[in-house]
Design a protein around this motif. Structure first.
Motif, mmCIF file in Angstrom:
data_model
loop_
_atom_site.group_PDB
_atom_site.id
_atom_site.type_symbol
_atom_site.label_atom_id
_atom_site.label_comp_id
_atom_site.label_asym_id
_atom_site.label_seq_id
_atom_site.Cartn_x
_atom_site.Cartn_y
_atom_site.Cartn_z
ATOM 1 N N TYR A 61 4.971 -1.434 -4.547
ATOM 2 C CA TYR A 61 3.913 -0.453 -4.337
ATOM 3 C C TYR A 61 4.027 0.583 -5.432
ATOM 4 C CZ TYR A 61 7.919 1.562 -1.916
ATOM 5 O OH TYR A 61 9.177 2.005 -1.593
ATOM 6 N N ASP A 62 2.916 1.261 -5.699
ATOM 7 C CA ASP A 62 2.876 2.258 -6.759
ATOM 8 C C ASP A 62 3.346 3.619 -6.284
ATOM 9 O OD1 ASP A 62 1.706 0.582 -8.847
ATOM 10 O OD2 ASP A 62 -0.074 0.573 -7.569
ATOM 11 N N THR A 99 -4.433 -0.083 -0.386
ATOM 12 C CA THR A 99 -4.775 0.102 -1.794
ATOM 13 C C THR A 99 -5.901 1.120 -1.892
ATOM 14 O OG1 THR A 99 -4.146 -2.191 -2.274
ATOM 15 C CG2 THR A 99 -5.526 -1.063 -3.902
ATOM 16 N N LYS A 126 -4.420 1.556 -6.758
ATOM 17 C CA LYS A 126 -2.982 1.806 -6.566
ATOM 18 C C LYS A 126 -2.559 1.311 -5.196
ATOM 19 C CE LYS A 126 -2.115 4.377 -10.276
ATOM 20 N NZ LYS A 126 -1.207 3.966 -11.299
#
Length: 148
Positions: free
Chosen positions: A12-13, A57, A61
């Motif tokens: 994950y960002d 999302t 991102k």
């Protein structure tokens, strides 16, 4: 102890921790379950602390939300009063991030005929505490927001 939204936990960002605080019976766990799944079930009060994880999302991102269940009930004035006299002080005392985003949430708006706290009172307290404001129903998934 914790559970996932059912999506893969891969990479994950960004990661966010969300704390839901307030009196027992205010509907924190029901809000949490409503967010994580399409269900809006009546739950027994949580004993201790629980958390759930949701991946989503936004703007390309991939986000990881860790939502802790340790909100006020619009039909029970004492849950609203305790936000300013107990819970807000706890957040200030124990928060490790002074720049955290805070949101005041009034739950159970589906029981409007039993309302003991007006929307205006919630908005005023949110402004006093420097919070965003939202009213909702975990049961019907209805929400009315006001970004302050």
């Amino acid at each position: 102890m914790g559970s996932s939204s059912g999506q893969s936990s891969g990479s994950y960002d960004l990661s966010f921790k969300i704390l839901l605080i307030g009196d027992s019976g205010a509907g924190k766990s029901s809000l949490l379950v409503s967010l994580i799944s399409a269900s809006a079930e009546d739950l027994a009060p949580t004993i201790g602390v629980d958390f759930k994880i949701k991946f989503l999302t936004v703007g390309g991102k991939r986000l990881k939300l860790t939502i802790w269940d340790t909100v006020y009930d619009v039909t029970r004035r004492e849950t609203f009063t305790n936000l300013s006299t107990v819970w807000a002080k706890e957040v200030e005392l124990y928060s490790t991030n002074r720049d955290c985003v805070k949101m005041l949430v009034g739950n159970k708006v589906d029981r409007d005929s039993e309302r003991a706290v007006s929307r205006e009172e919630g908005m005023d307290l949110a402004k006093d505490l420097g919070c965003m404001f939202l009213e909702c129903s975990a049961k019907t998934r209805k929400k009315r927001g006001a970004m302050l």
